[in-house]
Design a protein around this motif. Structure first.
Motif, PDB file in Angstrom:
ATOM      1  N   ASP A 173       0.826  -1.201   0.000  1.00  0.00           N
ATOM      2  CA  ASP A 173       0.000   0.000   0.000  1.00  0.00           C
ATOM      3  C   ASP A 173       0.866   1.259   0.000  1.00  0.00           C
ATOM      4  O   ASP A 173       0.506   2.277   0.588  1.00  0.00           O
ATOM      5  N   GLN A 247     -14.525   9.047   7.403  1.00  0.00           N
ATOM      6  CA  GLN A 247     -13.748   8.094   6.611  1.00  0.00           C
ATOM      7  C   GLN A 247     -14.287   8.014   5.188  1.00  0.00           C
ATOM      8  O   GLN A 247     -13.517   8.003   4.216  1.00  0.00           O
ATOM      9  N   GLN A 250     -13.232  11.114   3.336  1.00  0.00           N
ATOM     10  CA  GLN A 250     -11.827  11.057   2.936  1.00  0.00           C
ATOM     11  C   GLN A 250     -11.643  10.157   1.709  1.00  0.00           C
ATOM     12  O   GLN A 250     -10.945  10.525   0.759  1.00  0.00           O
ATOM     13  N   MET A 251     -12.294   8.986   1.729  1.00  0.00           N
ATOM     14  CA  MET A 251     -12.189   8.092   0.582  1.00  0.00           C
ATOM     15  C   MET A 251     -12.752   8.747  -0.678  1.00  0.00           C
ATOM     16  O   MET A 251     -12.212   8.589  -1.780  1.00  0.00           O
ATOM     17  N   MET A 254     -10.256  11.178  -1.896  1.00  0.00           N
ATOM     18  CA  MET A 254      -9.138  10.447  -2.488  1.00  0.00           C
ATOM     19  C   MET A 254      -9.478   9.993  -3.904  1.00  0.00           C
ATOM     20  O   MET A 254      -8.624  10.007  -4.801  1.00  0.00           O
ATOM     21  N   VAL A 255     -10.746   9.588  -4.105  1.00  0.00           N
ATOM     22  CA  VAL A 255     -11.188   9.233  -5.453  1.00  0.00           C
ATOM     23  C   VAL A 255     -11.051  10.441  -6.374  1.00  0.00           C
ATOM     24  O   VAL A 255     -10.563  10.337  -7.506  1.00  0.00           O
ATOM     25  N   TYR A 382       0.190  11.930   3.454  1.00  0.00           N
ATOM     26  CA  TYR A 382      -0.648  11.237   2.464  1.00  0.00           C
ATOM     27  C   TYR A 382      -0.021   9.900   2.080  1.00  0.00           C
ATOM     28  O   TYR A 382      -0.718   8.902   1.877  1.00  0.00           O
ATOM     29  N   ALA A 461      -6.246   2.014  -7.504  1.00  0.00           N
ATOM     30  CA  ALA A 461      -6.466   2.807  -6.300  1.00  0.00           C
ATOM     31  C   ALA A 461      -7.852   3.429  -6.298  1.00  0.00           C
ATOM     32  O   ALA A 461      -8.538   3.461  -5.268  1.00  0.00           O
ATOM     33  N   TYR A 465     -10.548   2.773  -3.287  1.00  0.00           N
ATOM     34  CA  TYR A 465     -11.096   3.877  -2.509  1.00  0.00           C
ATOM     35  C   TYR A 465     -12.610   3.971  -2.692  1.00  0.00           C
ATOM     36  O   TYR A 465     -13.358   4.180  -1.732  1.00  0.00           O
ATOM     37  N   ALA A 469     -15.298   3.501   0.354  1.00  0.00           N
ATOM     38  CA  ALA A 469     -16.118   4.664   0.671  1.00  0.00           C
ATOM     39  C   ALA A 469     -17.591   4.414   0.409  1.00  0.00           C
ATOM     40  O   ALA A 469     -18.456   4.730   1.234  1.00  0.00           O
ATOM     41  N   SER A 529      -6.009  12.667   6.044  1.00  0.00           N
ATOM     42  CA  SER A 529      -5.017  11.596   6.213  1.00  0.00           C
ATOM     43  C   SER A 529      -4.213  11.771   7.484  1.00  0.00           C
ATOM     44  O   SER A 529      -3.923  10.805   8.196  1.00  0.00           O
TER      45      SER A 529
END
Length: 633
Positions: A173, A247, A250-251, A254-255, A382, A461, A465, A469, A529
């Motif tokens: 990861d 959470q 955040q996901m 991140m996407v 990150y 990734a 994510y 999510a 993060s």
């Protein structure tokens, strides 16, 4: 003191479990016959893990029982597999299903079979019976039905990972290795390497704290499955909802970050034909959306393994290209605040590196040196943000007591990789070390190859994510709060497919609306993060230590009656728990404070960089525009 068999030890509610399927009249007859202790037995398993009536003391009681039983299983395994030498020991540490492997070998040995028969009987549990005078007396274990053993066997059948497998998951990861040269371009060699090592140690400590809380709260009766579960048991359901929603957010961001990064790579690949930037974004969106319709991670299990080798190949390509050919300045210049003339033929400024923080002229995103350093730290955090998945990893382990080995070894390995690759690439790319380092590679042939490999791992990734999510949103908000049908049902599957496009389109809109990829990445790193990696793990551990330390003599959970005894509650109890454990609680509190302060300053620095991107030296090309920033006629 052991929690295993004895009059006051763990009890198998063989008779009590009859209550779950009988009428009230039958319960009354059980009470009169002396086989009913007067307490309705709790449900076990997935539903019970979120039962608000279960106390902290009950969670910790069964967690201690679980750890002792795991230790006994591991002792059996060592007894069976001893004599294998060094290779046998190494194989044992990395095995996925140690106890079952031992059982297979044990069946082939008469001596060890005798040992198995004796230890099986020692695991039988006594059942308390309430006498007429109200006292409890133990009876022989049931020889017809041992519900506790059957339930635990079924529950633990889903836990098969060894610590070697978890080490592999954590080290694979490290998609953040490509951002490490950018960190050095903000901080310089000395500060960059020092902070990388410091943050790596802190990330390992966060992993240790998550592990410590997990082993204190998790059991087969009340499993811990997600990052929000410990907060539910320590702070209550509202805090769990906050953690789960945060959470999921955040996901989601991140996407959006990866979508924007993928868009930049596609636009660079199509630079020779001047493909519209928005069209590049739509291509990234369509491919990502197609992969998102798969609801299970198992569909890409083989691809995850391939991604490891793709990363290794990319790592080698970039190192060789950096040392031999130097940088392509376009990505860093066009998407940052470096002078635009540096990207014109004949005006490229020579590669320049610094031991300390580079001057404002060589900063990639912000001329404020204090903010620039924190932008680098945000990218660093990150890259270390895998702690978000540690609870899920622990929930898959057969012997979670070994998790600390995987955490410390993995974080040490990751830190070495980050420092080496970041310093090595920065030495040859200098101020042109863009946050997506494969876009800086020269010559064009290697750049194309590196970009294609980055697209593949980037879409992986995006899928991961999105999957995490979307499931969090559907389970925690859709099912729990809005009472939508379970995701495993036909209606739930259709709703998943219907909600997916809205999720992707919203992520696409956000990704195309930010003016600068690096500042957007730093914003997500600083606000989310950093907290999930450092602050929240400390907050989790602090609450556990305080509540565990607040116990008074005579308090605790009684498994025979199901009653938890407490003499006080509220602020007084929390103060007592803190003062009794101050030597641990105070350092953790300072750790949490440092994490929150770093998050605040990092978010502030990212916002300044976003503002600067709209200024005269900034660039808004990575926004709603058809201009391809990489087109060079």
């Amino acid at each position: 003191m052991s929690m295993l068999p004895g009059p006051a030890g763990i009890t198998a509610p063989t008779e009590q479990m009859r209550e779950l399927g009988v009428e009230p009249e039958e319960v009354r007859r059980m009470s009169q016959a002396g086989t009913h202790p007067g307490v309705r037995q709790r449900l076990w398993g997935l539903q019970a893990r979120l039962d608000p009536t279960v106390t902290f003391e009950e969670f910790t009681y069964w967690a201690k029982v679980e750890r002792e039983m795991e230790a006994e299983e591991y002792r059996r395994y060592k007894a069976v597999t001893s004599g294998g030498g060094i290779l046998g020991s190494i194989k044992g540490y990395f095995t996925s299903n140690a106890y079952e492997d031992a059982r297979i070998q044990e069946d082939n040995s008469r001596a060890l079979q005798s040992h198995e028969e004796s230890t099986q009987w020692s695991e039988k549990k006594t059942v308390p019976v309430v006498n007429a005078d109200g006292t409890a007396s133990p009876i022989a274990p049931s020889t017809t039905h041992d519900f506790d053993a059957e339930w635990r066997q079924a529950a633990r059948a889903l836990r098969t990972a060894g610590w070697g497998s978890i080490f592999y998951l954590i080290t694979t990861d490290i998609l953040g290795w490509g951002q490490t040269p950018y960190v050095f371009s903000n901080t310089g060699f000395g500060l960059g390497a020092g902070i990388f090592i410091l943050m790596g140690i802190a990330a390992a400590l966060s992993g240790w704290m998550i592990w410590y809380v997990f082993i204190g709260l998790d059991s087969s009766r009340f499993p811990v499955l997600s990052f929000g579960d410990p907060f539910f048991r320590l702070y209550g359901p509202k805090t769990r909802h906050f953690i789960n929603v945060t959470q999921a957010l955040q996901m989601f961001l991140m996407v959006a970050v990866v979508l924007l990064g993928q868009t930049g790579i596609i636009s660079q690949l199509s630079g020779s034909v001047n493909l519209c930037f928005i069209v590049c974004g739509v291509i990234s969106l369509v491919v990502s959306m197609a992969s998102g319709y798969m609801r299970s991670l198992k569909h890409l299990g083989w691809f995850c393994n391939a991604a490891v080798w793709i990363n290794v190949i990319s790592f080698i390509i970039i190192c060789v290209a950096a040392a031999k050919f130097g940088p392509d300045p376009a990505p860093a210049v066009q998407n940052g605040i470096l002078p635009k003339i540096w990207n014109t033929p004949g005006h490229m400024y020579p590669v320049t590196t610094f031991t300390n923080a580079p001057p404002a002229k060589f900063q990639p995103t912000d001329t404020n040196l204090f903010a620039a350093k924190f932008n680098g730290i945000n990218s660093m955090v990150y890259a270390y943000s895998g702690a978000l998945f540690f609870v899920a990893f622990l929930a898959e382990m057969r012997h979670p007591m070994d998790f600390w080995k995987a955490v410390f070894l993995a974080q040490g390995f990751i830190t070495i990789v980050y420092v080496f690759f970041g310093a090595f690439s920065y030495a040859f790319y200098g101020q042109y070390s863009y946050v997506v380092i494969n876009q800086v590679v020269k010559p064009l042939s290697l750049q194309i190859l590196s970009n294609v490999l980055a697209l593949i791992t980037g879409w992986l990734a995006v899928f991961l994510y999105f999957n995490v999510a979307m499931k969090t949103v559907y389970l925690e908000i859709g099912q729990e709060l809005l009472h939508l049908p379970p995701i495993t049902t036909t209606k739930g599957k259709y709703l998943w497919w219907a909600l997916g496009p809205f999720y992707w389109i919203l992520a696409f809109v956000i990704s195309m609306s930010v003016p600068q990829f690096t500042a957007f990445t730093n914003f997500v790193g600083g606000l989310f993060s950093l907290n999930f990696t450092y602050s929240f793990s400390g907050i989790m551990c602090l609450a556990y230590k305080i509540q565990d330390g607040a116990r008074l003599p005579g308090e605790g959970f009684d498994p025979a009656t199901g009653v938890t005894t407490r003499y006080d509650s509220g602020v007084k109890r929390w103060i007592r728990g803190f003062t009794k454990t101050w030597y641990i609680s105070l350092p953790i509190l300072i750790y949490v404070g440092c994490g929150l302060a770093s998050s605040g300053m990092g978010t502030w620095a990212a916002i300044l960089a976003l503002e600067g991107a709209y200024g005269p030296n900034g660039s808004v090309l990575t926004s709603w525009t058809c201009v391809n920033p990489y087109y060079n006629p």
